[in-house]
Design a protein around this motif. Sequence first.
Motif, PDB file in Angstrom:
ATOM      1  N   LYS A  76       6.000  26.191 -26.809  1.00  0.00           N
ATOM      2  CA  LYS A  76       5.034  25.335 -26.156  1.00  0.00           C
ATOM      3  C   LYS A  76       4.482  24.343 -27.163  1.00  0.00           C
ATOM      4  O   LYS A  76       4.475  24.604 -28.377  1.00  0.00           O
ATOM      5  N   LYS A  89       5.617  13.051 -26.229  1.00  0.00           N
ATOM      6  CA  LYS A  89       6.647  13.179 -25.192  1.00  0.00           C
ATOM      7  C   LYS A  89       7.557  11.956 -25.155  1.00  0.00           C
ATOM      8  O   LYS A  89       8.789  12.080 -25.104  1.00  0.00           O
ATOM      9  N   GLU A  96       8.367  17.574 -19.809  1.00  0.00           N
ATOM     10  CA  GLU A  96       6.965  17.698 -19.440  1.00  0.00           C
ATOM     11  C   GLU A  96       6.471  19.146 -19.476  1.00  0.00           C
ATOM     12  O   GLU A  96       5.334  19.426 -19.893  1.00  0.00           O
ATOM     13  N   GLU A  97       7.332  20.079 -19.064  1.00  0.00           N
ATOM     14  CA  GLU A  97       6.910  21.475 -18.957  1.00  0.00           C
ATOM     15  C   GLU A  97       6.631  22.144 -20.303  1.00  0.00           C
ATOM     16  O   GLU A  97       6.083  23.255 -20.362  1.00  0.00           O
ATOM     17  N   LYS A  98       6.971  21.483 -21.380  1.00  0.00           N
ATOM     18  CA  LYS A  98       6.705  22.038 -22.710  1.00  0.00           C
ATOM     19  C   LYS A  98       5.218  22.014 -23.069  1.00  0.00           C
ATOM     20  O   LYS A  98       4.765  22.755 -23.933  1.00  0.00           O
TER      21      LYS A  98
END
Length: 235
Positions: A76, A89, A96-98
């Motif tokens: 994460k 990013k 995005e989900e990181k």
Amino acid sequence: FNKSLKIYKLLKEKNIGQVHIHQFPCVLSVWCACAIAQIPYVTYLHSGTDAIYNWYEYNYTIYKQFFREFFNNAEKIVAISKGAKNSNKNYYNIPEEKYIILNNSINLELFKPTKQIEKIKKFMIISRMSKEKVKSIKNAIDFFIKYSEKNPKDNYILDIYGDGSEKDEVRKYVEEQNTNGYEINMLNSTNEVKQVMDEHDVVMAVGRCVLEAIAMHRIAIISGNAGDEPLKYIV
């Protein structure tokens, strides 16, 4: 290599299950140790500008590849703001989900003044003495000197708090100045940030320290990064 080996041994000896990596200077050693030990890691974004990545990649070209792999392989990425997340990013094309956003915040119960400013007398700089911070520190020193020269009878004081690999460079810069009419003191790093801010009238810093200074009702001046020279416009 020696740092990575030491960290790798520590991870194994302590049976570490996850590593949290904050400051970018430790990426090379800590990330390598995590990769070899096959231990997941979480990284943190304390800054929201591409200039930070550009600085590292320009001064240490190995970071051009390491940063990309480092962020993409993190379990994460915790960002202090939406801007910090978007900057990272877009720069490294990370999914995005990181990301997790935990807004930078100040404990207002802790950071509140016990003394009020009566007269501008004591200035302070608080910073890590690393290569990417040197320009910011010199900007602040230059501002203090120019301000003092405009009011030579007031005998202003500047206290510089911090330690790091570039402390001798900062010390040398201070020694090169003509300190007639003002005083500059090189001091060690401190964890008593609230207390030292309470003893000063003006705080020159970047990032979180500026927010803390505002919470302390101190005059806060952002001293800039990289090649920025914003302070010359407000003297």
